[in-house]
Design a protein around this motif. Structure first.
Motif, PDB file in Angstrom:
ATOM      1  N   ARG A   1       1.156   6.513   4.061  1.00  0.00           N
ATOM      2  CA  ARG A   1      -0.030   7.275   4.473  1.00  0.00           C
ATOM      3  C   ARG A   1       0.318   8.366   5.482  1.00  0.00           C
ATOM      4  O   ARG A   1       1.086   8.140   6.420  1.00  0.00           O
ATOM      5  CB  ARG A   1      -1.058   6.323   5.081  1.00  0.00           C
ATOM      6  CG  ARG A   1      -1.580   5.262   4.118  1.00  0.00           C
ATOM      7  CD  ARG A   1      -2.080   4.050   4.862  1.00  0.00           C
ATOM      8  NE  ARG A   1      -0.973   3.366   5.552  1.00  0.00           N
ATOM      9  CZ  ARG A   1      -1.129   2.271   6.304  1.00  0.00           C
ATOM     10  NH1 ARG A   1      -2.323   1.761   6.460  1.00  0.00           N
ATOM     11  NH2 ARG A   1      -0.087   1.710   6.895  1.00  0.00           N
TER      12      ARG A   1
ATOM     13  N   GLU B   1       0.840  -1.193   0.000  1.00  0.00           N
ATOM     14  CA  GLU B   1       0.000   0.000   0.000  1.00  0.00           C
ATOM     15  C   GLU B   1       0.873   1.241   0.000  1.00  0.00           C
ATOM     16  O   GLU B   1       2.057   1.182   0.350  1.00  0.00           O
ATOM     17  CB  GLU B   1      -0.937   0.005   1.216  1.00  0.00           C
ATOM     18  CG  GLU B   1      -0.218  -0.252   2.523  1.00  0.00           C
ATOM     19  CD  GLU B   1      -1.162  -0.663   3.625  1.00  0.00           C
ATOM     20  OE1 GLU B   1      -2.381  -0.675   3.403  1.00  0.00           O
ATOM     21  OE2 GLU B   1      -0.673  -0.964   4.730  1.00  0.00           O
TER      22      GLU B   1
ATOM     23  N   SER C   1      -1.938   9.575   7.508  1.00  0.00           N
ATOM     24  CA  SER C   1      -2.690   9.238   8.713  1.00  0.00           C
ATOM     25  C   SER C   1      -1.922   8.304   9.639  1.00  0.00           C
ATOM     26  O   SER C   1      -2.161   8.288  10.847  1.00  0.00           O
ATOM     27  CB  SER C   1      -4.029   8.593   8.333  1.00  0.00           C
ATOM     28  OG  SER C   1      -3.823   7.390   7.596  1.00  0.00           O
TER      29      SER C   1
END
Length: 301
Positions: free
Chosen positions: A237, A234, A239
């Motif tokens: 990020r 992935e 976050s």
């Protein structure tokens, strides 16, 4: 004569189009311009100069002079300033324009910048990166992770790169692919996929990224080349603290969130080609981590 003709018919027009036709000097601040961009601008006739400085040195500490520029250097210290290299390669600055000290702290005479580099033959400073980006292998004095990561990001198929190797015998990297570019390549080659994770696991995509990494590493010295890498399932990020708001990677958080991937990169116990099986500490279940090895026949590992 050849350059003069090219400048008259082409280079001057490009400078004018970019709004640089009347520019006498252009100073690079906030970091070093990569070699390709630096030489491109110089070739266009733009008098671009590398510099080095910070708030604590009241602006510039070193500037390249006319006709004394190099792609790697950051110029010679300004008059009244002295710059030297301390332990572990850290750059120190001393002089009248260095600040007196932080509020409530001890007075400063010689300021440790937190950057590391070296002094080139002509007395010019080369700033290689932040001290926290310095990777000290057990066989070398240190490598700049940012330089290697910048080289890897030159591939339009790669989005982010995080290099590891502190205290290890070789360098490794965690990579994320550029979703749009790799997606277009997959569609052009009639490769079907359902998600970003599925795309990263496809054998043809792994071979594509491996070839890209081999090409990017070929321009670096042997000690700065990565030997293994993984493609993360992935994108990094904000976050999760893996990226800052200014889109810079946070190495310690990437290492923390993908610690099993880092363990797989340095798993030398078993013999494997592209896969290393590790057990999750939380579930005790096996997880296949694809580790791509760069073999010696390609002149990298």
């Amino acid at each position: 004569m050849s350059y003069s003709l090219n400048d008259f018919f082409m280079y001057s027009a490009i400078r004018d189009h970019l709004g640089l036709s009347r520019l006498k000097r252009a100073y690079v601040t906030g970091g070093r311009l990569n070699r390709g961009a630096f030489e491109f601008l110089q070739g266009l006739g733009v008098n671009v100069k590398q510099t080095y400085g910070m708030v604590e040195t009241t602006g510039y500490a070193s500037i390249q002079r006319d006709h004394e520029w190099t792609p790697a250097g950051a110029g010679k210290p300004l008059p009244g300033l002295s710059m030297n290299i301390a332990s572990r390669g850290e750059v120190q600055v001393e002089g009248l324009q260095v600040f007196a000290g932080y509020l409530g702290g001890h007075p400063v005479t010689e300021f440790s910048t937190g950057d590391y580099g070296q002094i080139l033959d002509a007395g010019e400073m080369e700033i290689r990166g932040r001290m926290e980006e310095r990777l000290a292998l057990d066989s070398t004095d240190g490598q700049s992770s940012s330089e290697i990561e910048t080289e890897l990001r030159k591939s339009h198929y790669l989005q982010e790169a995080v290099v590891f190797g502190e205290g290890r015998s070789y360098l490794t990297a965690m990579l994320t692919i550029h979703r749009a570019s790799v997606g277009r390549w997959a569609e052009k080659n009639q490769i079907s996929y359902t998600s970003y994770r599925d795309l990263t696991m496809h054998p043809e995509v792994i071979d594509l990224i491996k070839d890209e990494v081999v090409e990017m590493m070929s321009s670096l010295p042997e000690e700065s080349r990565i030997k293994r890498f993984v493609i993360l399932p992935e994108e990094l990020r904000l976050s999760e603290g893996e990226m800052t708001s200014t889109q810079k990677t946070v190495r310690r958080n990437v290492e923390k969130n993908y610690k099993r991937y880092l363990a797989a990169l340095y798993n030398d116990d078993g013999q494997f080609d592209t896969l290393s099986s590790l057990k999750s500490e939380e579930t005790n279940e096996g997880e296949i981590v694809p580790v791509i090895l760069l073999d010696r026949s390609q002149g990298v590992a």
